[in-house]
Write a protein that holds these residues in place. Structure first.
Motif, PDB file in Angstrom:
ATOM      1  N   ILE A 202       0.850  -1.191   0.000  1.00 13.53           N
ATOM      2  CA  ILE A 202       0.000   0.000   0.000  1.00 13.53           C
ATOM      3  C   ILE A 202       0.888   1.244   0.000  1.00 13.53           C
ATOM      4  CG2 ILE A 202      -1.780   1.278   1.249  1.00 13.53           C
ATOM      5  CD1 ILE A 202      -2.795  -1.382   2.335  1.00 13.53           C
ATOM      6  N   PHE A 203       0.663   2.103  -0.985  1.00 15.06           N
ATOM      7  CA  PHE A 203       1.497   3.290  -1.147  1.00 15.06           C
ATOM      8  C   PHE A 203       1.064   4.389  -0.200  1.00 15.06           C
ATOM      9  CE2 PHE A 203       2.546   7.322  -3.378  1.00 15.06           C
ATOM     10  CZ  PHE A 203       3.923   7.189  -3.360  1.00 15.06           C
ATOM     11  N   LYS A 204       2.034   5.033   0.435  1.00 15.71           N
ATOM     12  CA  LYS A 204       1.798   6.144   1.351  1.00 15.71           C
ATOM     13  C   LYS A 204       2.378   7.422   0.760  1.00 15.71           C
ATOM     14  CE  LYS A 204      -0.032   3.392   4.417  1.00 15.71           C
ATOM     15  NZ  LYS A 204      -1.482   3.434   4.690  1.00 15.71           N
ATOM     16  N   GLU A 205       1.484   8.361   0.446  1.00 17.89           N
ATOM     17  CA  GLU A 205       1.905   9.607  -0.198  1.00 17.89           C
ATOM     18  C   GLU A 205       2.892  10.394   0.658  1.00 17.89           C
ATOM     19  OE1 GLU A 205       1.318  11.026  -3.068  1.00 17.89           O
ATOM     20  OE2 GLU A 205      -0.324   9.865  -3.962  1.00 17.89           O
ATOM     21  N   ASP A 206       2.672  10.402   1.981  1.00 21.81           N
ATOM     22  CA  ASP A 206       3.504  11.239   2.846  1.00 21.81           C
ATOM     23  C   ASP A 206       4.968  10.807   2.853  1.00 21.81           C
ATOM     24  OD1 ASP A 206       2.906   8.879   4.133  1.00 21.81           O
ATOM     25  OD2 ASP A 206       2.534   9.786   6.094  1.00 21.81           O
ATOM     26  N   SER A 207       5.211   9.505   2.746  1.00 22.51           N
ATOM     27  CA  SER A 207       6.586   9.008   2.778  1.00 22.51           C
ATOM     28  C   SER A 207       7.111   8.665   1.386  1.00 22.51           C
ATOM     29  CB  SER A 207       6.686   7.771   3.669  1.00 22.51           C
ATOM     30  OG  SER A 207       5.880   6.718   3.149  1.00 22.51           O
ATOM     31  N   GLY A 208       6.200   8.500   0.413  1.00 24.13           N
ATOM     32  CA  GLY A 208       6.617   8.097  -0.922  1.00 24.13           C
ATOM     33  C   GLY A 208       7.082   6.664  -0.999  1.00 24.13           C
ATOM     34  N   THR A 209       6.634   5.838  -0.036  1.00 21.83           N
ATOM     35  CA  THR A 209       7.058   4.439   0.023  1.00 21.83           C
ATOM     36  C   THR A 209       5.846   3.522   0.112  1.00 21.83           C
ATOM     37  OG1 THR A 209       7.236   4.536   2.445  1.00 21.83           O
ATOM     38  CG2 THR A 209       9.239   4.987   1.177  1.00 21.83           C
ATOM     39  N   TYR A 210       6.096   2.258  -0.164  1.00 21.00           N
ATOM     40  CA  TYR A 210       5.072   1.230   0.011  1.00 21.00           C
ATOM     41  C   TYR A 210       5.241   0.563   1.375  1.00 21.00           C
ATOM     42  CZ  TYR A 210       3.509   1.359  -4.871  1.00 21.00           C
ATOM     43  OH  TYR A 210       2.976   1.738  -6.079  1.00 21.00           O
ATOM     44  N   LYS A 211       4.115   0.305   2.036  1.00 21.61           N
ATOM     45  CA  LYS A 211       4.091  -0.515   3.249  1.00 21.61           C
ATOM     46  C   LYS A 211       3.644  -1.920   2.845  1.00 21.61           C
ATOM     47  CE  LYS A 211       4.919   2.981   6.126  1.00 21.61           C
ATOM     48  NZ  LYS A 211       4.873   4.143   5.267  1.00 21.61           N
ATOM     49  N   ARG A 212       4.162  -2.940   3.527  1.00 18.75           N
ATOM     50  CA  ARG A 212       3.871  -4.324   3.163  1.00 18.75           C
ATOM     51  C   ARG A 212       3.011  -4.990   4.229  1.00 18.75           C
ATOM     52  NH1 ARG A 212       5.348  -9.461   4.219  1.00 18.75           N
ATOM     53  NH2 ARG A 212       5.590 -10.940   2.480  1.00 18.75           N
ATOM     54  N   TYR A 213       2.110  -5.848   3.781  1.00 21.48           N
ATOM     55  CA  TYR A 213       1.228  -6.592   4.672  1.00 21.48           C
ATOM     56  C   TYR A 213       1.184  -8.062   4.246  1.00 21.48           C
ATOM     57  CZ  TYR A 213      -0.578  -1.976   5.959  1.00 21.48           C
ATOM     58  OH  TYR A 213      -0.699  -0.667   6.391  1.00 21.48           O
ATOM     59  N   ASN A 214       1.159  -8.959   5.241  1.00 14.62           N
ATOM     60  CA  ASN A 214       0.788 -10.356   5.032  1.00 14.62           C
ATOM     61  C   ASN A 214      -0.671 -10.470   5.438  1.00 14.62           C
ATOM     62  OD1 ASN A 214       3.862 -12.005   5.437  1.00 14.62           O
ATOM     63  ND2 ASN A 214       2.284 -12.697   4.021  1.00 14.62           N
ATOM     64  N   GLY A 215      -1.589 -10.519   4.466  1.00 11.53           N
ATOM     65  CA  GLY A 215      -3.005 -10.463   4.812  1.00 11.53           C
ATOM     66  C   GLY A 215      -3.304  -9.133   5.480  1.00 11.53           C
ATOM     67  N   GLU A 216      -3.853  -9.182   6.681  1.00 12.80           N
ATOM     68  CA  GLU A 216      -4.168  -7.956   7.428  1.00 12.80           C
ATOM     69  C   GLU A 216      -3.037  -7.531   8.354  1.00 12.80           C
ATOM     70  OE1 GLU A 216      -6.921  -6.197   6.882  1.00 12.80           O
ATOM     71  OE2 GLU A 216      -7.429  -7.669   5.339  1.00 12.80           O
ATOM     72  N   GLN A 217      -1.983  -8.325   8.417  1.00 12.36           N
ATOM     73  CA  GLN A 217      -0.888  -8.055   9.359  1.00 12.36           C
ATOM     74  C   GLN A 217       0.214  -7.263   8.675  1.00 12.36           C
ATOM     75  OE1 GLN A 217       1.389 -11.469  10.711  1.00 12.36           O
ATOM     76  NE2 GLN A 217       1.707 -10.544  12.722  1.00 12.36           N
ATOM     77  N   GLN A 218       0.474  -6.056   9.177  1.00 13.43           N
ATOM     78  CA  GLN A 218       1.537  -5.243   8.588  1.00 13.43           C
ATOM     79  C   GLN A 218       2.895  -5.844   8.915  1.00 13.43           C
ATOM     80  OE1 GLN A 218       1.633  -1.117   9.794  1.00 13.43           O
ATOM     81  NE2 GLN A 218       2.754  -0.509   7.974  1.00 13.43           N
TER      82      GLN A 218
END
Length: 337
Positions: free
Chosen positions: A224-240
């Protein structure tokens, strides 16, 4: 005569001063070179030397091994199926080396081939007999946790998890033990291709990407891309995906998803994965996706388009290797919500 002697003295003085100035310029250039040095896998500026040899670590991704330790500091993380529908990581470290990495798991051939391609010291914990033989035959520079199991120096078994999900690499000992084994602990690396600062990326919007290695929703990977940081966050299912001790989220500048041929080779469900032939790929950067290809160039997995290298955004990269059958269009979903 005195005039001649005086002129000779002046000329010698000028010559010495010129030599000194040339020496100073050389030193200044050396300082500039240090100042302009960047790490080969991230493209980010380095404060000092960049010749420490890369370390490639097999990191467990079984549900009982999450959250892991040390993944946020890896320059590149490869994620591939090991057996069944559970993936395993090969984490490459050079610009940063955390104190502890893990849990560490057993070797697979396509992982140590990658480590060798990047000229990294390969670290794993255990292997099947035929894999150990291949490591020996191929001359892989490696450290096997089975030989240092819970020695308190290179590996430590933690009590908060059960084996085989509790073996942690203690990185302070890596280079000393590697040197004792006769391995090089320094190396010179060619940089990966990187974008210039603030360069625009042409492609389709990709704020949310799902990679479905299995039908089990808990094993779906989401970026999931975050505009504020310009990076993607990763999740396994619902778990970040976060660091175990600090709960610091993994932040990724490049998500590179590639197709490769997979074959199951034994009753245990072990696989062979073709990381030589190249194929179709998606490259996600700054919330944008490019449809491109990948190639193995001199052992490294490189994004290409029209036979030209496609540059990475400076920073961290995760590379998801998925089965060519059914392929990108069936396994990867791009959505805007």
């Amino acid at each position: 005569m005195r005039k001649v002697l005086f002129l000779v003295v002046i000329m010698v003085f000028i010559f010495i001063a010129g030599c000194k100035n040339e020496g100073d310029v050389g030193k200044d250039n050396e300082k500039d070179d240090d100042k302009n040095a960047a790490y080969a896998l991230t493209g980010l500026s380095a404060d000092g030397a960049t010749d420490n040899r890369m370390v490639a670590v097999m990191v467990n991704n079984h549900p009982k091994a999450r959250p892991q330790t040390g993944l946020s500091q890896a320059d590149i993380v490869f994620e591939m199926l090991a057996e069944g529908n559970i993936t395993r990581f090969l984490a490459l470290y050079q610009s940063e080396l955390p104190d502890v990495i893990g849990p560490v798991r057993s070797a697979r051939e396509y992982y140590f081939d990658l480590a060798q391609g990047y000229n990294a010291i390969y670290v794993h914990h255990g292997a099947a007999d035929f894999i150990n033989q291949k490591i020996k035959d191929k001359g892989i520079d490696h450290l096997n946790g089975s030989l240092y199991d819970n020695d308190g120096n290179l590996f430590k078994r933690e009590t908060f998890r059960k084996a085989p999900h509790n073996s942690y690499l203690q990185t302070d000992a890596i280079y000393e033990i590697a040197e004792d084994k006769g391995y090089d602990v320094t190396a010179t690396y060619e940089s990966l291709p990187f974008l210039e600062t603030d360069a625009e990326i042409a492609g389709s919007p990709a704020p949310k990407v799902t990679v479905s290695y299995a039908n089990n929703s808990n094993e779906m990977i989401q970026y999931i891309f975050k505009e504020d940081s310009g990076t993607y966050k990763r999740y396994n299912g619902e778990q970040q995906t976060v660091e175990m001790d600090t709960e610091e989220p993994i932040e990724i500048n490049n998500v590179f998803i590639i197709e490769a041929s997979h074959q199951v080779i034994d009753q245990e469900g072990r696989r062979a994965i073709d990381l030589e032939s190249g194929g179709e790929a998606y490259l996600l950067q700054n919330g944008v996706m490019q449809e491109i290809q990948w190639e193995n160039r001199a052992g490294r997995i490189i994004p290409v388009k029209n036979n030209k290298e496609v540059p990475f955004v400076p920073g961290k990269t995760w590379i998801n290797v998925i089965p060519q059958q059914p392929g990108l269009q069936d396994i990867v979903t791009i959505s805007s919500d």
